[in-house]
Design a protein around this motif. Structure first.
Motif, PDB file in Angstrom:
ATOM      1  N   GLU A 170       0.837  -1.205   0.000  1.00 14.73           N
ATOM      2  CA  GLU A 170       0.000   0.000   0.000  1.00 14.73           C
ATOM      3  C   GLU A 170       0.877   1.263   0.000  1.00 14.73           C
ATOM      4  O   GLU A 170       0.623   2.211  -0.748  1.00 14.73           O
ATOM      5  CB  GLU A 170      -0.884  -0.022   1.264  1.00 14.73           C
ATOM      6  N   ILE A 171       1.928   1.240   0.819  1.00 17.74           N
ATOM      7  CA  ILE A 171       2.810   2.408   0.924  1.00 17.74           C
ATOM      8  C   ILE A 171       3.547   2.648  -0.394  1.00 17.74           C
ATOM      9  O   ILE A 171       3.621   3.777  -0.880  1.00 17.74           O
ATOM     10  CB  ILE A 171       3.797   2.229   2.107  1.00 17.74           C
ATOM     11  N   PHE A 211       1.038   3.814  -3.128  1.00 14.97           N
ATOM     12  CA  PHE A 211       0.603   5.182  -2.842  1.00 14.97           C
ATOM     13  C   PHE A 211       1.731   6.172  -3.153  1.00 14.97           C
ATOM     14  O   PHE A 211       1.506   7.226  -3.744  1.00 14.97           O
ATOM     15  CB  PHE A 211       0.168   5.313  -1.375  1.00 14.97           C
ATOM     16  N   SER A 212       2.958   5.787  -2.778  1.00 11.43           N
ATOM     17  CA  SER A 212       4.125   6.637  -3.025  1.00 11.43           C
ATOM     18  C   SER A 212       4.326   6.902  -4.502  1.00 11.43           C
ATOM     19  O   SER A 212       4.683   7.999  -4.911  1.00 11.43           O
ATOM     20  CB  SER A 212       5.389   5.974  -2.493  1.00 11.43           C
ATOM     21  N   LEU A 213       4.149   5.866  -5.297  1.00 12.35           N
ATOM     22  CA  LEU A 213       4.405   5.995  -6.729  1.00 12.35           C
ATOM     23  C   LEU A 213       3.205   6.566  -7.475  1.00 12.35           C
ATOM     24  O   LEU A 213       3.220   6.682  -8.693  1.00 12.35           O
ATOM     25  CB  LEU A 213       4.804   4.636  -7.320  1.00 12.35           C
ATOM     26  N   GLY A 214       2.156   6.871  -6.737  1.00 15.17           N
ATOM     27  CA  GLY A 214       0.989   7.483  -7.363  1.00 15.17           C
ATOM     28  C   GLY A 214       0.110   6.490  -8.095  1.00 15.17           C
ATOM     29  O   GLY A 214      -0.728   6.861  -8.902  1.00 15.17           O
ATOM     30  N   LEU A 236       8.440  12.001  -5.377  1.00 16.06           N
ATOM     31  CA  LEU A 236       7.048  11.563  -5.458  1.00 16.06           C
ATOM     32  C   LEU A 236       6.414  11.536  -4.077  1.00 16.06           C
ATOM     33  O   LEU A 236       5.260  11.884  -3.887  1.00 16.06           O
ATOM     34  CB  LEU A 236       6.965  10.166  -6.069  1.00 16.06           C
ATOM     35  N   SER A 237       7.197  11.057  -3.106  1.00 13.79           N
ATOM     36  CA  SER A 237       6.646  10.968  -1.758  1.00 13.79           C
ATOM     37  C   SER A 237       7.746  11.051  -0.712  1.00 13.79           C
ATOM     38  O   SER A 237       8.924  10.837  -1.008  1.00 13.79           O
ATOM     39  CB  SER A 237       5.862   9.668  -1.579  1.00 13.79           C
ATOM     40  N   LYS A 292       3.641  13.302  -1.806  1.00 11.06           N
ATOM     41  CA  LYS A 292       2.763  12.675  -0.812  1.00 11.06           C
ATOM     42  C   LYS A 292       3.560  12.438   0.469  1.00 11.06           C
ATOM     43  O   LYS A 292       4.742  12.132   0.424  1.00 11.06           O
ATOM     44  CB  LYS A 292       2.246  11.354  -1.367  1.00 11.06           C
ATOM     45  N   ILE A 347       4.004  10.372   4.003  1.00 10.55           N
ATOM     46  CA  ILE A 347       3.642   9.149   4.732  1.00 10.55           C
ATOM     47  C   ILE A 347       4.456   9.096   6.026  1.00 10.55           C
ATOM     48  O   ILE A 347       5.675   9.263   6.002  1.00 10.55           O
ATOM     49  CB  ILE A 347       3.941   7.911   3.864  1.00 10.55           C
ATOM     50  N   ASP A 385      -0.445  12.432   4.561  1.00 17.36           N
ATOM     51  CA  ASP A 385      -1.566  11.922   3.762  1.00 17.36           C
ATOM     52  C   ASP A 385      -1.936  10.528   4.242  1.00 17.36           C
ATOM     53  O   ASP A 385      -3.083  10.113   4.167  1.00 17.36           O
ATOM     54  CB  ASP A 385      -1.167  11.855   2.283  1.00 17.36           C
ATOM     55  N   LYS A 386      -0.931   9.797   4.665  1.00 17.28           N
ATOM     56  CA  LYS A 386      -1.187   8.496   5.269  1.00 17.28           C
ATOM     57  C   LYS A 386      -0.356   8.401   6.539  1.00 17.28           C
ATOM     58  O   LYS A 386       0.849   8.646   6.541  1.00 17.28           O
ATOM     59  CB  LYS A 386      -0.810   7.360   4.309  1.00 17.28           C
TER      60      LYS A 386
END
Lengths: 153, 165
Positions: free
Chosen positions: A142-143, A146-149, B95-96, B118, B120, B143-144
């Motif tokens: 999930e992480i 989500f990180s990679l969009g 990206l994050s 994003k 996390i 965001d998470k």
């Protein structure tokens, strides 16, 4: 009985000195991992750091450790009996947090005062501790997504 | 085009240990994705890992010992954060941001969030009945937001329970 005393990366001389002196005449075979401690035990073998700490864990019947989460979770995972002594020489409240939690729930014996050590060792030898069930981290995918969009929200 | 990366922010000791575990899990969970990471960490705490292509070391955000000397170092600290932010922004497309704490994650999360990265955050595994400083702040920014111990849900009602690293 073999008991390993481990302090992780931060020295905890008062604990090492207390055990080394108090249990000098005892039949327990202690081994100390002392980090960069200034007090060097005279009655039992010791080492500073070691890559083979897990071998020591496995060979011990019981481990006395500081309240480092990494150490605690590793020891609980291999179902070792542990006595947690939070390092009062370097007090961080999260060390007390995890120590209290493990002690209160019976996964470990937690003591803050060295004078209870002897009693704790006896309790640990006789009684069984509650086994800690680790809920393994399951959000890796999930992480990453989500990180990679690839995943929205 | 600037390389797309995930920015990992972690401190020394337990924060580093948790990030190492997360990296190991990402690496082993071979998803056929080419994940590249860069790191921001405290002095001498950089993790060597094939997925980390560059590391930036920073002084700690919040020193545990309050003193006048530390207070005087604050402007320099902020200068370091901002110059590090621009250095990364010039070179990479972040990206994050993923962090396991400590407070070092806060300034960079604020900066990168404005650039649409994003955010996390994984609250530390050593908390059950108390919150970390980083956790308190990052709960608002992330965001998470993940918790490794269920008992923390009382502080972070919207957090996601992830289990232990």
């Amino acid at each position: 009985m073999k008991v390993l005393v481990t302090v992780g990366t931060t020295r905890f001389d008062s604990l090492i000195k207390y055990i080394d002196e108090t249990f000098a005449e005892s039949s327990i075979e202690f081994t100390f991992q002392i980090a960069d401690g200034k007090y060097e035990p005279v009655n039992f073998p010791f080492f500073t750091f070691g890559p083979d700490i897990e071998t020591y864990y496995n060979e011990s019947d019981m481990v006395i450790c500081h309240a480092g989460a990494g150490t605690i979770y590793k020891l609980l995972e291999i179902r070792k009996k542990i006595i947690i002594v939070p390092n009062t020489e370097r007090i961080d409240n999260h060390q007390l947090d995890i120590a209290d939690y493990m002690g209160t729930h019976g996964y470990a014996i937690t003591i803050k005062d060295f004078s209870f050590l002897s009693e704790a060792i006896q309790k640990g030898t006789q009684g069984e501790l509650i086994s800690f069930v680790k809920h393994d981290f399951d959000k890796t995918r999930e992480i990453v997504l989500f990180s990679l969009g690839e995943l929205e929200n | 085009m600037k390389p797309k990366v995930i920015l990992l922010i972690y401190g020394s000791g337990g924060h580093r240990a948790q990030m190492e575990k997360l990296l190991g899990r990402i690496y082993n969970d071979n998803m056929g994705l080419n994940v590249k990471c860069i790191g921001i960490t405290e002095s001498e705490a950089s993790i060597n890992h094939p997925m980390i292509i560059e590391s930036f070391e920073q002084p700690a955000f919040r020193n545990k010992y309050f003193s006048l000397m530390n207070l005087l170092r604050v402007p320099k600290k902020y200068y370091n954060f901002i110059s590090c932010f621009y250095k990364i922004k010039r070179k990479y497309n972040v990206l994050s941001v993923i962090s396991t704490g400590p407070g070092l994650a806060i300034p960079f999360s604020i900066l990168f969030k404005r650039k649409n990265s994003k955010i996390i955050f994984i609250e530390t595994w050593s908390r059950f009945e108390t919150q970390s400083y980083a956790g308190k702040v990052m709960y608002r920014l992330a965001d998470k937001f993940y918790i490794q111990n269920k008992s923390l849900v009382k502080f972070y009602p919207k957090a996601i329970y992830s289990g232990l690293l």
